[in-house]
Design an enzyme around this catalytic site. Structure first.
Site, PDB file in Angstrom:
ATOM      1  CG  ASP A 116      -0.277  -0.005   2.534  1.00  0.00           C
ATOM      2  OD1 ASP A 116       0.950  -0.164   2.580  1.00  0.00           O
ATOM      3  OD2 ASP A 116      -0.992   0.131   3.556  1.00  0.00           O
ATOM      4  CB  SER A 117       4.553   1.762   0.209  1.00  0.00           C
ATOM      5  OG  SER A 117       4.863   0.569  -0.487  1.00  0.00           O
ATOM      6  CG  ASP A 172       0.470  -4.080   2.149  1.00  0.00           C
ATOM      7  OD1 ASP A 172       0.507  -4.904   3.073  1.00  0.00           O
ATOM      8  OD2 ASP A 172       1.338  -3.184   2.010  1.00  0.00           O
ATOM      9  CE  LYS A 195       3.029  -5.711   4.101  1.00  0.00           C
ATOM     10  NZ  LYS A 195       2.545  -4.678   5.075  1.00  0.00           N
ATOM     11  CD  GLU A 207       0.675  -1.217   7.873  1.00  0.00           C
ATOM     12  OE1 GLU A 207       0.315  -0.444   8.792  1.00  0.00           O
ATOM     13  OE2 GLU A 207       1.192  -0.809   6.819  1.00  0.00           O
ATOM     14  CD  GLU A 239       7.967  -0.163   7.799  1.00  0.00           C
ATOM     15  OE1 GLU A 239       8.185   0.918   7.203  1.00  0.00           O
ATOM     16  OE2 GLU A 239       6.943  -0.850   7.611  1.00  0.00           O
TER      17      GLU A 239
END
Length: 370
Positions: free
Chosen positions: A96-97, A135, A165, A167, A235
């Site tokens: 999602d970056s 993501d 993925k 978070e 991270e």
């Protein structure tokens, strides 16, 4: 269903006759190539893997067990996916970056699931070897386990990903991870700095820098493992914290700004290539990233050179004007233009033909005179 039954009957009839065994085998081979069902199914029994096959969770577990580092790169489109594929990268994360790197936002929060699916599909078309992980964007899995599972299903069915993925390690997100795993979807966890939690964290801040925060990183990673995650991204945490988490887990850890003691590493494609140099990118490029190239400088130089050549009229020259019309046809073309009353257009065409011929034949000889 009726058509499927007929197809099966047709294939069976082909194979019943000895005279059609060879033809039938050839037919099945072609049929398999047209099918979207993998040849190596559970019915065929286990088969040895080879480097040309897609990386699977089994591959990753084997590498982890042997202590071999896992390589992961975040990419967002077809060309970058092809590069990862060619380089033999183990895992491609469609992150999602993209919200920041591709869409120009200051955070990962604005990107939608529909936008993410576009990136996922592009990557899936380009990367045939890496394990593909998509993501779950902010706002698509927090409300309930039903929402989480529905979104994860879309990422696989519509996005062509192999896994997802998500978070964070709050109880609700761990529950979401467990529900997605139980739905038959592989999940990669993500702890430490979790960009989607920027509102709570107060910015992009490293985690695990004090005792309680460090312990929380390890405990959260363990909780995600117990929820069924096959791997956890660590991270922006200090190397000792990452080492502790890696030691405590039975699954691989993937570090990003977490030091060398993880089971593997991940960087963003654009960052590691040094692809973009401008104020926005400088603001969002993390300081832990090593640039393995200066692709941005090469791109800028090429664009400036292109602009200068177009401006000066040196591009396109004869070498890049490949489509020809013979002299006889030029004369006929000019005649037709004049008949249509397009004298100015005829003059322009004649001048262009003469200029191209002169440039292509510095000695003055027309290219088609032979």
């Amino acid at each position: 269903m009726y058509k499927l039954c007929l197809s099966k009957m047709f294939i069976a009839s082909l194979l019943k006759s000895p005279s059609t065994i060879t033809k039938g085998s050839s037919f099945l081979s072609r049929l398999r190539c047209m099918s979207n069902v993998p040849e190596n199914t559970v019915y065929g029994g286990p088969k040895p893997q080879n480097p040309n096959q897609r990386v699977t969770l089994t591959h990753l577990r084997q590498k982890h067990r042997r202590g071999e580092p896992i390589t992961m790169v975040t990419a967002y489109d077809y060309p970058s996916a092809v590069h990862l594929d060619t380089a033999g990268i183990d895992v491609c994360l469609v992150g999602d970056s993209a919200s920041m790197v591709v869409h120009g936002h200051d955070t990962t929060l604005p990107i939608s699931i529909d936008e993410m699916l576009i990136h996922c599909r592009a990557v899936a078309r380009g990367a045939k070897r890496p394990l593909l992980v998509g993501d779950l964007p902010f706002g698509t899995y927090e409300s309930s386990t039903h929402q989480a599972v529905d979104t994860a299903v879309r990422v696989l069915k519509e996005g062509g990903m192999d896994a997802i993925k998500l978070e964070g390690g709050s109880p609700s997100r761990i529950t979401a991870a467990k529900a997605i795993v139980e739905a038959g979807i592989a999940v990669m966890g993500h702890v430490g700095l979790t960009p989607q939690a920027i509102s709570v964290l107060g910015g992009f801040r490293p985690q695990g820098k004090n005792i309680s925060s460090a312990v929380k990183v390890v405990e959260t990673a363990i909780a995600l493992q117990e929820a069924g995650c096959f791997s956890v991204v660590l991270e922006c945490v200090p190397p000792p914290v990452a080492a502790a988490a890696t030691s405590a887990l039975r699954i691989p850890t993937i570090g990003i700004g977490a030091g060398p003691f993880c089971s593997g590493q991940v960087l963003v494609y654009h960052d590691l290539l040094g692809m973009m140099q401008h104020p926005h990118h400088a603001k969002v490029t993390p300081k832990f990233c090593k640039q393995y190239g200066c692709v941005g400088d090469v791109i800028n130089k090429a664009l400036l050179e292109y602009k200068e050549e177009v401006t000066s009229g040196s591009f396109p020259g004869p070498a890049h004007s490949p489509y020809k019309i013979i002299t006889a046809d030029v004369d006929g073309f000019l005649s037709e233009l004049q008949k249509l009353g397009l004298d100015k257009a005829a003059s322009a065409a004649a001048a262009a033909a003469e200029k191209i011929d002169t440039a292509a034949s510095p000695g003055g000889e027309s290219p088609d005179s032979n």
